[in-house]
Enzyme design. Structure first.
Site, PDB file in Angstrom:
ATOM      1  CE1 TYR A   1      -3.411   2.843   0.674  1.00  0.00           C
ATOM      2  CE2 TYR A   1      -1.942   3.470   2.470  1.00  0.00           C
ATOM      3  CZ  TYR A   1      -3.009   3.761   1.633  1.00  0.00           C
ATOM      4  OH  TYR A   1      -3.667   4.957   1.738  1.00  0.00           O
TER       5      TYR A   1
ATOM      6  N   GLY B   1      -5.891   5.444   0.037  1.00  0.00           N
ATOM      7  CA  GLY B   1      -7.238   5.476   0.578  1.00  0.00           C
ATOM      8  C   GLY B   1      -8.173   4.586  -0.204  1.00  0.00           C
TER       9      GLY B   1
END
Length: 507
Positions: free
Chosen positions: A49, A56
């Site tokens: 990530y 998000g």
């Protein structure tokens, strides 16, 4: 001061308040480099990530290798969207130090240039422009920290030598190079609780000042009324098992040790009962705002101590996402950036500071109301009654300011609003909580300044200058340097501000 890993709040005080310079320990730099190199290798051919994904709710989008660096710049620039008042320099400095410390733990995988440049900004007094309004405190202080990251990539604005200037110009003047964005420097800088923690650390320092001042003023007002000493005694306060209460009473006894005005009950009310009048002329017990100071300020002291522990834990924790663990050779995804710990403490701190302010306002009212104190003229008016006004005007200021703090003491911690396409479905509002707490603290200094001037005027009226304790006499002498004894009416606001600044500079 050499920075290695664990920083105490007193270290922050030396660096932020006393402007001590910092150095980076070699073990710190090695730890940062090791973490960086591990992440660089580990992230190849793996979905990490914020390294090769969007952010998000857009984390489902894969980012190609040639776009990963630009991804970090896009994140920083797009989130540099704060507004409102700029944060004060001390708070930004505390934020930078907190961010430096957490990124130095080796759990973030950032390039060494990040911690090096943060160190240089702190040492050279270069303050990034960061606004009060922005983050919701869930992915940390995203917006506020984006403004810090913007400066670190050589963009945005800073305060330098008292002026607001373009970062690019200041870096050129100081010979500084922007950071190297390699893997996740943007996200690592922005995901975290360092702004709310930085403001919180400054708040805690000031709350300590307020507590000390409130204890001193409470001692002085007890002297003015020649109170009995048993409500301060170790024997009485020791029967209640709260550390804060006992500590406040102990401090009060120390302040009043050489006072000639504090009385012992056994010398006045425990002898010759048969000779006493049927209605006592003097009060058997003082009003609560005088008699219950240990019980009122005790919870302030206890809350403050716990808040400082939470702040110290937070600034020495990894609070970004994901977390890089070199020992495990693994990258963990989670939510260490969530600011609930700080948000709750800022709410608690502002509540107890408001109660401290309420105590000061009630003590002030006691002094100003001749019908209840029965020893001073109305409004401690040293002039002609009916013609002069004494401290009447400033009471309105103290009362309205206290009322504002009471309203501001409503909780931010429970005011979560989902946002970010409901990805951030429960948030901390930690920076808002810290900023509002700061406002309540500022209000407290204003009310205490008014109370302090009133106390000094009361000492003047009673002629107690040579009878008060050395602690109260020192306060009397210092405030008299700012504002002379007055009987004629005069414009008060410059004196209020000067006394407020004097109190804020007490150590």
């Amino acid at each position: 001061m050499k920075i290695n890993s664990f920083l105490e709040l007193k270290d922050f005080q030396k660096i932020i308040i006393e402007n001590e310079k910092i150095e980076l320990d070699e073990t710190l730099l090695d730890r940062v480099e090791t973490s960086f190199q591990f992440l660089k290798e580990f992230s190849r051919n793996k979905v990490i990530y914020g390294v090769n994904t969007g952010f998000g709710p857009m984390a489902q989008f894969k980012i190609s290798d040639e776009d990963t660096h630009q991804l970090q710049y896009n994140l920083i620039r797009s989130h540099s969207s704060g507004i409102g008042n700029p944060l004060p320099a001390q708070e930004v400095k505390a934020c930078m130090l907190a961010r430096l410390n957490t990124l130095s733990l080796g759990n973030s995988g950032v390039h060494q240039s990040v911690v090096y440049l943060l160190k240089e900004l702190i040492n050279r007094g270069i303050t990034p422009l960061i606004f009060e309004h922005g983050g919701v405190g869930a992915s940390g202080d995203l917006v506020q920290l984006a403004h810090l990251a913007l400066v670190l990539i050589g963009e945005g604005e800073v305060y330098y030598n008292g002026e607001r200037k373009a970062t690019k110009d200041v870096f050129e003047a100081e010979g500084l190079e922007p950071i190297k964005v390699e893997i996740r420097e943007g996200l690592a800088l922005m995901n975290g609780t360092s702004v709310m923690s930085g403001i919180g650390i400054v708040n805690a320092y000031k709350a300590n000042q307020l507590t000390d001042i409130s204890i001193r003023l409470s001692c002085a007002i007890n002297e003015i009324v020649q109170a009995y000493d048993d409500h301060l005694s170790e024997a009485l306060n020791g029967t209640k098992k709260h550390y804060g209460q006992q500590k406040v009473a102990e401090r009060m006894r120390a302040h009043l040790a050489d006072s000639k005005l504090i009385r012992k009950r056994e010398d006045h009310l425990y002898t010759h009962f048969e000779e006493q009048e049927k209605v006592f002329k003097e009060k058997v017990q003082e009003y609560y705002s005088l008699r219950c100071v240990p019980q009122i300020l005790g919870p302030v002291l206890d809350t403050l101590e716990y808040t400082e522990n939470v702040l110290e834990n937070e600034i020495n924790s990894a609070n970004d996402n994901p977390i890089i663990n070199v020992a495990d050779k693994h990258v963990y995804h989670g939510g260490n950036f969530h600011g609930d710990y700080i948000s709750l403490e800022m709410d608690k701190l502002k509540i107890v500071v408001t109660k401290l302010t309420m105590l000061a306002e009630r003590q002030l009212n006691y002094l100003l109301n001749a019908k209840i104190n029965e020893i001073l003229p109305p409004f401690v008016n040293l002039g002609k009654l009916g013609f002069n006004f004494g401290m009447q005007g400033v009471q309105f200021t103290a009362t309205s300011t206290t009322a504002e703090s009471q309203m501001l003491s409503n909780s931010m911690y429970v005011h979560s609003i989902p946002n970010n396409n409901d990805n951030q479905d429960i948030v901390s509002m930690g920076t808002n909580a810290a900023v509002i707490c700061r406002k309540v603290i500022e209000n407290a200094f204003e009310v205490l300044a008014i109370e302090a001037i009133t106390i000094i005027q009361a000492v003047e009226y009673l002629g107690f200058q040579d009878k008060v304790s050395s602690s109260t006499k020192e306060l009397y002498d210092e405030i008299r340097k700012i504002i002379p004894a007055f009987s004629d009416d005069m414009v008060m606001y410059p004196y209020l501000e000067e006394v407020k600044q004097y109190l804020k500079n007490l150590k």
